[in-house]
Motif scaffolding. Structure first.
Motif, PDB file in Angstrom:
ATOM      1  N   ARG A 268       0.833  -1.205   0.000  1.00  0.00           N
ATOM      2  CA  ARG A 268       0.000   0.000   0.000  1.00  0.00           C
ATOM      3  C   ARG A 268       0.867   1.254   0.000  1.00  0.00           C
ATOM      4  O   ARG A 268       0.550   2.235  -0.673  1.00  0.00           O
ATOM      5  N   ALA A 269       1.952   1.231   0.763  1.00  0.00           N
ATOM      6  CA  ALA A 269       2.851   2.386   0.780  1.00  0.00           C
ATOM      7  C   ALA A 269       3.524   2.564  -0.572  1.00  0.00           C
ATOM      8  O   ALA A 269       3.670   3.687  -1.070  1.00  0.00           O
ATOM      9  N   ILE A 270       3.919   1.463  -1.174  1.00  0.00           N
ATOM     10  CA  ILE A 270       4.560   1.526  -2.491  1.00  0.00           C
ATOM     11  C   ILE A 270       3.571   2.068  -3.530  1.00  0.00           C
ATOM     12  O   ILE A 270       3.919   2.912  -4.369  1.00  0.00           O
ATOM     13  N   ALA A 271       2.309   1.612  -3.455  1.00  0.00           N
ATOM     14  CA  ALA A 271       1.298   2.071  -4.405  1.00  0.00           C
ATOM     15  C   ALA A 271       1.038   3.566  -4.271  1.00  0.00           C
ATOM     16  O   ALA A 271       0.778   4.250  -5.264  1.00  0.00           O
ATOM     17  N   ALA A 272       1.118   4.069  -3.053  1.00  0.00           N
ATOM     18  CA  ALA A 272       0.869   5.497  -2.838  1.00  0.00           C
ATOM     19  C   ALA A 272       1.949   6.370  -3.448  1.00  0.00           C
ATOM     20  O   ALA A 272       1.727   7.554  -3.722  1.00  0.00           O
ATOM     21  N   VAL A 273       3.127   5.789  -3.693  1.00  0.00           N
ATOM     22  CA  VAL A 273       4.274   6.549  -4.187  1.00  0.00           C
ATOM     23  C   VAL A 273       4.469   6.378  -5.682  1.00  0.00           C
ATOM     24  O   VAL A 273       5.072   7.234  -6.344  1.00  0.00           O
ATOM     25  N   GLU A 274       3.956   5.301  -6.249  1.00  0.00           N
ATOM     26  CA  GLU A 274       4.216   4.972  -7.649  1.00  0.00           C
ATOM     27  C   GLU A 274       3.856   6.115  -8.598  1.00  0.00           C
ATOM     28  O   GLU A 274       2.852   6.806  -8.405  1.00  0.00           O
ATOM     29  N   GLY A 275       4.685   6.285  -9.589  1.00  0.00           N
ATOM     30  CA  GLY A 275       4.419   7.311 -10.590  1.00  0.00           C
ATOM     31  C   GLY A 275       5.233   8.563 -10.356  1.00  0.00           C
ATOM     32  O   GLY A 275       6.045   8.655  -9.425  1.00  0.00           O
ATOM     33  N   ASP A 276       5.003   9.556 -11.208  1.00  0.00           N
ATOM     34  CA  ASP A 276       5.781  10.791 -11.161  1.00  0.00           C
ATOM     35  C   ASP A 276       5.068  11.937 -10.450  1.00  0.00           C
ATOM     36  O   ASP A 276       5.609  13.039 -10.366  1.00  0.00           O
ATOM     37  N   ARG A 277       3.866  11.708  -9.978  1.00  0.00           N
ATOM     38  CA  ARG A 277       3.140  12.784  -9.314  1.00  0.00           C
ATOM     39  C   ARG A 277       3.831  13.184  -8.013  1.00  0.00           C
ATOM     40  O   ARG A 277       4.199  12.324  -7.217  1.00  0.00           O
ATOM     41  N   PRO A 278       4.006  14.477  -7.766  1.00  0.00           N
ATOM     42  CA  PRO A 278       4.576  14.920  -6.486  1.00  0.00           C
ATOM     43  C   PRO A 278       3.709  14.426  -5.322  1.00  0.00           C
ATOM     44  O   PRO A 278       2.475  14.458  -5.390  1.00  0.00           O
ATOM     45  N   LEU A 279       4.378  13.959  -4.285  1.00  0.00           N
ATOM     46  CA  LEU A 279       3.707  13.367  -3.132  1.00  0.00           C
ATOM     47  C   LEU A 279       3.759  14.314  -1.937  1.00  0.00           C
ATOM     48  O   LEU A 279       4.819  14.867  -1.620  1.00  0.00           O
ATOM     49  N   TYR A 280       2.628  14.472  -1.272  1.00  0.00           N
ATOM     50  CA  TYR A 280       2.545  15.264  -0.044  1.00  0.00           C
ATOM     51  C   TYR A 280       2.012  14.358   1.061  1.00  0.00           C
ATOM     52  O   TYR A 280       1.125  13.540   0.829  1.00  0.00           O
ATOM     53  N   LEU A 281       2.541  14.532   2.252  1.00  0.00           N
ATOM     54  CA  LEU A 281       2.308  13.572   3.329  1.00  0.00           C
ATOM     55  C   LEU A 281       1.857  14.265   4.610  1.00  0.00           C
ATOM     56  O   LEU A 281       2.436  15.286   5.008  1.00  0.00           O
TER      57      LEU A 281
END
Length: 458
Positions: A268-281
């Motif tokens: 689930r953590a990996i899926a939340a990060v996948e791709g090039d979209r900037p991530l905010y936490l």
């Protein structure tokens, strides 16, 4: 509130909005008014009776209760060599509530990290209460199984044992009769200053425990100067029955939580990060004061404007957030650009911190703000509410916005895309360093303030 600030009006407006949302959510349920009324009265009766007969743990989050030798069977074994603790004038660090639970709240992280660092350095013996006696939380050849309070000992109430007031009262009295001292520990005064953001049960438990802490502590330490300032002002306003010349101090928390370097993040953590979209936490239990609704409102606006970014929330479900929970789970972006990890591991958290564009910390009230220093430890910038304790902890490297103002938060979010990510320029303390600072303060008794001096200074 202890101190009015320019952002208080915005905070109060936010809390009123969330309260209305909760009321509306309750009205959505297919339950008639009579049933709702009876349920509310039954719940209040349950809270009252269980607390009177000493079973408050059933609804206060303590999942295990010792019986016979069971509590000692839960002791944590330490491998390798550790220094033998002092045999006189010992520092006894209480961690009873954490010993009895398997939860991983922010306070429990502090307790676990400080306790382990102190026992590994030989500075203290972490202990838990069972049937009016103290036992070592850790099992090791150099540690005693049972600890009997003696003259010169200092009993530090490090844990958040709000529901254990009766047990603490007996142990504090036992320590005093043996010639020892009790040092109270404050993480915040939120259940008193913002009673609307906690459950009724938690408020009652905290007030009962706080009254004991005030009456019996020989000194009080806080996890920030802001917490101690709040306490000093509140003590003056309410003429609290503190001991004469009560000494006050504070110490900073650490950031290097123990997540094994080879531990793998969850799918689930990996899926939340996948791709090039900037991530905010955002990191923290889903509860009103954490301000997740403020952040979600900002991201909704940003997504409407066409921004292709992700927002990940890490934290278990708390209280008074049924409306927000529904809003998240039924959100059209849930699972696409909006994620909620309720049971994230330390490996998950490390993985997300290392990859986020910025930590988003919209909380309206905190005692320290542990995610700020954790994010900095992993090289992430932070955007946070402009509240006093965040200024104390985050200094100049955090980007601040007016508390409760989602438009101001959105402006700060957009700035992170306009400029490339940069590691925060700040000093990060390890948990070993945090424990050393606390132990040194208690060992020397060189407290920065006395209550009467703190009040005069304000």
């Amino acid at each position: 509130m202890v101190e009015r600030t320019p952002g208080d009006g915005q905070i109060e407006a936010y809390l009123l909005r969330e309260m209305k949302a909760e009321i509306d959510e309750l009205a959505r349920s297919e339950v008639d008014d009579v049933t709702k009324f009876l349920y509310a009265r039954a719940r209040e009766f349950y809270w009252t009776v269980t607390r009177l007969v000493g079973l408050g743990r059933l609804h206060d989050g303590v999942w295990r209760k010792p019986g016979g030798d069971a509590a000692r069977a839960w002791r944590t074994a330490l491998a390798g060599d550790i220094p033998a603790p002092a045999t006189r004038a010992r520092l006894l660090v209480d961690m009873t509530a954490t010993h009895r639970t398997i939860g991983r709240t922010g306070i429990q992280r502090v307790v676990r990290e400080i306790a382990r660092a102190m026992v590994e350095s030989g500075a203290a013996i972490p202990v838990f209460m069972e049937n009016g006696r103290l036992y070592s939380h850790f099992a090791h050849a150099n540690l005693p199984d049972e600890v009997t309070p003696a003259a010169g000992d200092k009993f530090l109430l490090l844990d958040a044992g709000w529901h254990l007031t009766a047990e603490y009262s007996q142990m504090i009295d036992k320590v005093a009769r043996a010639g020892g001292e009790t040092i109270g520990c404050l993480y915040d005064l939120i259940p008193i200053l913002y009673p609307s953001v906690v459950t009724h049960s938690a408020h009652l438990a905290f007030v009962e425990w706080f009254d004991l802490l005030v009456r019996e502590s020989d000194a009080i330490v806080g996890i920030s100067k802001a917490v101690i300032d709040d306490f000093a002002v509140y003590a003056r306003m309410k003429s609290l029955p503190c001991k004469r010349g009560l000494q006050l101090g504070w110490w900073p928390l650490g950031a290097d939580f123990r997540a094994p370097g080879d531990a793998a993040p969850s799918p689930r953590a990996i899926a939340a990060v996948e791709g090039d979209r900037p991530l905010y936490l955002s990191v923290g239990t889903l509860e009103p004061r954490k301000g997740h609704a403020i952040a979600l409102r900002a991201f909704d606006r940003w997504w409407e404007e066409g921004a292709d970014v992700r927002y990940v929330i890490v934290g278990s479900k708390g209280w008074n957030v049924r409306a927000l929970e529904r809003r998240i789970l039924e959100h059209p972006e849930f699972g696409q650009r909006l994620f909620w990890l309720q049971d994230a591991s330390d490996a998950d958290l490390r993985y997300l911190y290392e990859r986020t564009r910025a930590l988003v910390f919209p909380s309206i009230a905190e005692g320290f703000g542990l995610p700020l220093v954790e994010a900095a430890h992993f090289g992430a910038r932070a955007i946070a509410s402009d509240i006093r304790v965040f200024r104390e902890v985050g200094g100049e490297w955090v980007s601040y916005f007016a508390p409760g103002d989602s438009e101001a938060l959105l402006a700060r979010l957009k700035e992170t895309l306009a400029a490339p990510p940069a590691a925060p320029a700040c000093d990060i303390l390890s948990w070993a360093g945090s424990a050393e600072a606390l132990a040194g303060l208690l060992r020397t008794g060189d407290y920065p303030l006395r209550l009467d001096e703190a009040v005069e200074a304000r």
